[in-house]
Design an enzyme around this catalytic site. Sequence first.
Site, PDB file in Angstrom:
ATOM      1  N   ARG A 195     -10.676   9.900   2.021  1.00 16.76           N
ATOM      2  CA  ARG A 195     -10.539  10.559   3.324  1.00 16.76           C
ATOM      3  C   ARG A 195     -11.660  11.572   3.513  1.00 16.76           C
ATOM      4  NH1 ARG A 195      -3.892  11.077   3.073  1.00 16.76           N
ATOM      5  NH2 ARG A 195      -3.550   8.813   2.970  1.00 16.76           N
ATOM      6  N   LYS A 251       0.860  -1.181   0.000  1.00 19.39           N
ATOM      7  CA  LYS A 251       0.000   0.000   0.000  1.00 19.39           C
ATOM      8  C   LYS A 251       0.896   1.232   0.000  1.00 19.39           C
ATOM      9  CE  LYS A 251      -3.560   2.431   2.566  1.00 19.39           C
ATOM     10  NZ  LYS A 251      -4.618   2.316   3.575  1.00 19.39           N
ATOM     11  N   SER A 300     -10.221   5.637  -4.527  1.00 21.23           N
ATOM     12  CA  SER A 300     -11.164   6.752  -4.641  1.00 21.23           C
ATOM     13  C   SER A 300     -10.711   7.816  -5.637  1.00 21.23           C
ATOM     14  CB  SER A 300     -11.369   7.377  -3.267  1.00 21.23           C
ATOM     15  OG  SER A 300     -10.133   7.844  -2.736  1.00 21.23           O
ATOM     16  N   LYS A 307      -2.224  -1.447  -3.893  1.00 21.99           N
ATOM     17  CA  LYS A 307      -3.067  -0.256  -3.834  1.00 21.99           C
ATOM     18  C   LYS A 307      -2.213   1.006  -3.868  1.00 21.99           C
ATOM     19  CE  LYS A 307      -6.026   1.899  -0.464  1.00 21.99           C
ATOM     20  NZ  LYS A 307      -6.489   1.852   0.900  1.00 21.99           N
ATOM     21  N   GLU A 337       7.519  -6.848   0.878  1.00 17.02           N
ATOM     22  CA  GLU A 337       6.323  -6.698   1.722  1.00 17.02           C
ATOM     23  C   GLU A 337       5.365  -7.877   1.523  1.00 17.02           C
ATOM     24  OE1 GLU A 337       5.254  -4.837   4.078  1.00 17.02           O
ATOM     25  OE2 GLU A 337       6.413  -2.979   4.063  1.00 17.02           O
TER      26      GLU A 337
HETATM   27  C1  PBG Z   1      -7.486   3.355   5.642  1.00 16.00           C
HETATM   28  C2  PBG Z   1      -7.743   3.217   4.211  1.00 16.00           C
HETATM   29  C3  PBG Z   1      -7.534   4.180   3.206  1.00 16.00           C
HETATM   30  C4  PBG Z   1      -8.061   3.641   2.041  1.00 16.00           C
HETATM   31  C5  PBG Z   1      -8.537   2.363   2.337  1.00 16.00           C
HETATM   32  N1  PBG Z   1      -8.316   2.112   3.683  1.00 16.00           N
HETATM   33  C6  PBG Z   1      -7.021   5.562   3.246  1.00 16.00           C
HETATM   34  C7  PBG Z   1      -5.671   5.844   3.712  1.00 16.00           C
HETATM   35  O1  PBG Z   1      -4.822   4.980   3.846  1.00 16.00           O
HETATM   36  O2  PBG Z   1      -5.454   7.035   3.982  1.00 16.00           O
HETATM   37  C8  PBG Z   1      -8.115   4.356   0.726  1.00 16.00           C
HETATM   38  C9  PBG Z   1      -9.110   3.855  -0.255  1.00 16.00           C
HETATM   39  C10 PBG Z   1      -9.430   4.763  -1.371  1.00 16.00           C
HETATM   40  O3  PBG Z   1      -8.801   5.819  -1.581  1.00 16.00           O
HETATM   41  O4  PBG Z   1     -10.370   4.416  -2.101  1.00 16.00           O
HETATM   42  N2  PBG Z   1      -6.311   2.866   6.135  1.00 16.00           N
END
Ligand code: PBG
Length: 338
Positions: free
Chosen positions: A216, A206, A287, A261, A246
Site C-alpha cells: 500500500r 485473499k 510485500s 494470499k 471461496e
Molecule cells: C489490491 C492488492 C493488494 C495487494 C495486491 N493487490 C493490496 C490490498 O488488498 O490492500 C497486496 C500485495 C502485496 O502486499 O504484496 N487489491
Amino acid sequence: MKHDPVTGLGYPATRPRRLRRDEATRRLVRENQLSVDDLIQPVFVIEGTDRTEAVPSMPGVERMSIDRVAAEAETLAGLGIPAMTLFPVTPDEAKSDDAAEAWNPQGLAQRAVRAIKSRVPEMAVITDVALDPFTRHGQDGLLDEAGYVANDITLEALVRQARSHAEAGADIVAPSDMMDGRVAAIRAALEADGYSETRILAYAAKYASAFYGPFRDAVGSAGNLGSGDKRTYQMDPGNGAEALREVGMDLAEGADMVMIKPGMPYLDVIRRVREHFDVPTFAYQVSGEYAMLNAAFEQGWLERRACVMEALLGFKRAGADAILTYFAREVAGWLADR
Ligand code: PBG
C-alpha cells in the site's frame, strides 16, 4: 550399540540418513523443486519516462515508468521468467469516487500492457482487477451512502476494468477485490466481447492481512485508506474451510487458476486447496513477507539466498504451482547459476 533381543540386529532397522548423506543422493530423492517456470514478478508502474523510484519499505524494489517496465520485461524473459503482474501507481488527481481511471484505455496499466506485449510478446502479462489504486478512499470497491463497500455496483466497475485490460492485450486478469460474484461477471463479459481466451486468475482466498502494508506504500493507497480496513470483503485470518468455499465458487464461476494470499502464514490453505480441488494453485508471497525477510537480511540475521530459496520451496511443497514474489528476478538469476 545394543542388540535387539528379538531380532538380534545391531543396527537401526531403517536409516533415513542414507538418503541424506551426499548431495547427489539428496538431489535424486528430492520431492519438490523450484524452477524458473514457477516465478511471477510483480512490478509497480509510474508515469513518466526513464524514471524509477525506490520503495523504502521494500528494499530493492523500484517503481518504474512504462519504458523501464518494458525493458524489465525483456530482462525477465531473458532469465526465463514466464509472467509478470502489473500494479499501477495512480497519480492522486486521477483518483475519484467512481474509480473511472480503472478502465481508462490510456491508463497506466493499459499502456504498460501494450508496451510489454509489443516488445516481449511471449511474456504473459497479468493485471490486477480491483479498484483500490483508483478510489480516493483506497477501498477495492465503490461505497454506498453509508460508506459500506457495495458489492453489486462494484461488479459493474470491475467488469469494465477487466474488459479494458483484455482489450489492451492482458493475457491473464486477476481479480483481487474479493467481491461476491466477480468472477462470473467478468467471465461473462469477456466471453460476450470476444475475449474467451483471456484467462482469469482469481485471488480466491485473499485474507484481510496486515502483511500488505508495504504494497500500500508502494502504490500510494495507504494514505487514502487511512485507518480503514478491508475486513468486510477480504477473508478473516481465522478461517480455513471458508477458503475452500471461496475457491469452489470461483472455479464454478469460471476461474482458470486460483491464488492464495498472503503466502507463508497461509501454507495450510495452499495445501488444503491443492488436495481438495487439484487445480492450478498460485501463492502470493506478499510485500510484508518481502519486507520482513529483507529487514533480517539487512541486519545480518538471516542469509539471503538460502532463506529466500527455502521460503519459496516451502510454497512448492505446500502445493503451489506458481509463486508471485518480489524476489522473482533475483531467484531466476540464482537458478541459472546453480
Ligand atoms: C489490491 C492488492 C493488494 C495487494 C495486491 N493487490 C493490496 C490490498 O488488498 O490492500 C497486496 C500485495 C502485496 O502486499 O504484496 N487489491
